[in-house]
Design an enzyme around this catalytic site. Sequence first.
Site, PDB file in Angstrom:
ATOM      1  N   HIS A 280       0.863  -1.192   0.000  1.00 51.81           N
ATOM      2  CA  HIS A 280       0.000   0.000   0.000  1.00 51.81           C
ATOM      3  C   HIS A 280       0.893   1.234   0.000  1.00 51.81           C
ATOM      4  O   HIS A 280       1.467   1.596  -1.025  1.00 51.81           O
ATOM      5  CB  HIS A 280      -0.928  -0.048   1.222  1.00 51.81           C
ATOM      6  CG  HIS A 280      -2.018   0.984   1.213  1.00 51.81           C
ATOM      7  ND1 HIS A 280      -2.295   1.789   0.134  1.00 51.81           N
ATOM      8  CD2 HIS A 280      -2.922   1.343   2.178  1.00 51.81           C
ATOM      9  CE1 HIS A 280      -3.309   2.588   0.431  1.00 51.81           C
ATOM     10  NE2 HIS A 280      -3.701   2.336   1.664  1.00 51.81           N
ATOM     11  N   HIS A 331      -2.044  -1.756 -11.241  1.00 51.98           N
ATOM     12  CA  HIS A 331      -2.900  -1.251 -10.171  1.00 51.98           C
ATOM     13  C   HIS A 331      -4.126  -2.143 -10.080  1.00 51.98           C
ATOM     14  O   HIS A 331      -4.553  -2.732 -11.080  1.00 51.98           O
ATOM     15  CB  HIS A 331      -3.312   0.196 -10.480  1.00 51.98           C
ATOM     16  CG  HIS A 331      -3.955   0.896  -9.326  1.00 51.98           C
ATOM     17  ND1 HIS A 331      -5.308   0.856  -9.100  1.00 51.98           N
ATOM     18  CD2 HIS A 331      -3.421   1.649  -8.327  1.00 51.98           C
ATOM     19  CE1 HIS A 331      -5.585   1.560  -8.016  1.00 51.98           C
ATOM     20  NE2 HIS A 331      -4.479   2.046  -7.528  1.00 51.98           N
ATOM     21  N   ASP A 390       2.890   5.418  -7.639  1.00 47.46           N
ATOM     22  CA  ASP A 390       4.133   5.145  -6.918  1.00 47.46           C
ATOM     23  C   ASP A 390       5.351   5.133  -7.835  1.00 47.46           C
ATOM     24  O   ASP A 390       6.477   5.333  -7.383  1.00 47.46           O
ATOM     25  CB  ASP A 390       4.040   3.796  -6.191  1.00 47.46           C
ATOM     26  CG  ASP A 390       2.973   3.797  -5.120  1.00 47.46           C
ATOM     27  OD1 ASP A 390       2.969   4.728  -4.306  1.00 47.46           O
ATOM     28  OD2 ASP A 390       2.142   2.878  -5.104  1.00 47.46           O
TER      29      ASP A 390
END
Length: 453
Positions: A280, A331, A390
């Site tokens: 996460h 994702h 990210d």
Amino acid sequence: MAGFKTKVTSEIENLTEVCREHTGLDLSLYAKYDVKRGLRDINGKGVLAGLTQVSNVKATKIVDGKEVPCAGSLSYRGYDIKDLTRGFIEDDRYGFEEVTYLLLFGSLPDKKQLADFTQLLANQRSLPTNFVRDVIMKAPSKDIMNGLSRSVLTLYSYDTNPDDTSLPNVLRQCLNLISVFPLLSVYGYQAYNHYIKDKSLYIHNPKKELTTAENILRMLRPDKKYSHLEAKILDIALILHMEHGGGNNSTFTTHVVSSSGTDTYSAIAAALGSLKGPKHGGANIKVVRMFDDMKKEVKDWKDEDEVRTYLKRLLHKEAFDRKGLIYGMGHAIYSVSDPRAEVFKAYVETLAREKGRMKDYALYSMVERLAPEVIAEERRIYKGVSANVDFYSGFVYSMLDLPLELYTPMFAVARIVGWSAHRMEELINADKIIRPAYKNVLEPAVYVPLNER
């Protein structure tokens, strides 16, 4: 440490094997009974876990009666994230405080509302007397997220009315936490850097006239200096990480824990525990470390064949941490594109030029292009793969000279806003029969410049 065992003994290893032997589950049962494993289905795809009006994530559309992938979109209270960030850039102003108002209260503020709200947050940007000395500086953690959780739970003891879950009291607590999260995070790092890394200790007070992003850079750096571009890009980064629907792990945790009727500090501490996980909030650290390994293993960063070979080695568990993953790619929801990554990329190149990091930027861009091709060749996947937020956020943080230890806490500094909005939503709807009338989520809103509101 006397009285606290820190080593795994042979006895513990033997008991672990006993536990493993009697705890294994037949994974086919998940499919047989159509049970979801957490927030993913058996294929790893995100599942619908709840309803919310705070934000909306979209990755598919209906074509000829069938659901097909489309470019990803993310909206906050109906406002597209791309429109919001574009507005702040075009107006050359910071947006963290404005988007905080939007997520909490459902609409963009006018000039007076924004000025009053910004002042409200600034006035609460301070910690209880001696809190830094008595809490943050005592037994600092090598992981700032654990220290952040401890600080949040300790603030319960400083609250004269901590267990009151009435809406005004919870909103007060949430605004307090939003205001002090930057302090808790940066001071937690400074304590770690001094007591564990044996570096100089710097504790700079925030300034009321500065924005959240500006204060973070000011408190972090020994000379308290930063450029306008650095602060603006950090501001954008915080906005992009503020919220991502009710189904992400930490936000879902906020809803679940809040539904028990517990206090705000316990709910937010639980969310922090979820966010810490490398699947996460800790994912951007993995991206940066993966690229560090790649730079050592790949001799010519411009050679596509050499880079492609390294990516295949990652998937074959022959490189980096041998987990078989290309971090920053893919994702649970998005397939064609992650809108947050697209926004990030628009500003990454500008910052890379200012910082003299264009060689790194070129490598990131190449991997972003090659990785989906390599994954498609090597793996059977149920949907497309693209760079997620990210992928670039870690690179941005490294260019801003943020230490690795602060990457996930910066995520928390942003996401505390979303958690607060969801906690309020959970409590507001706790005694209602929720009906399927979520127009704010489904109908897009048009961004209006501040000077026209």
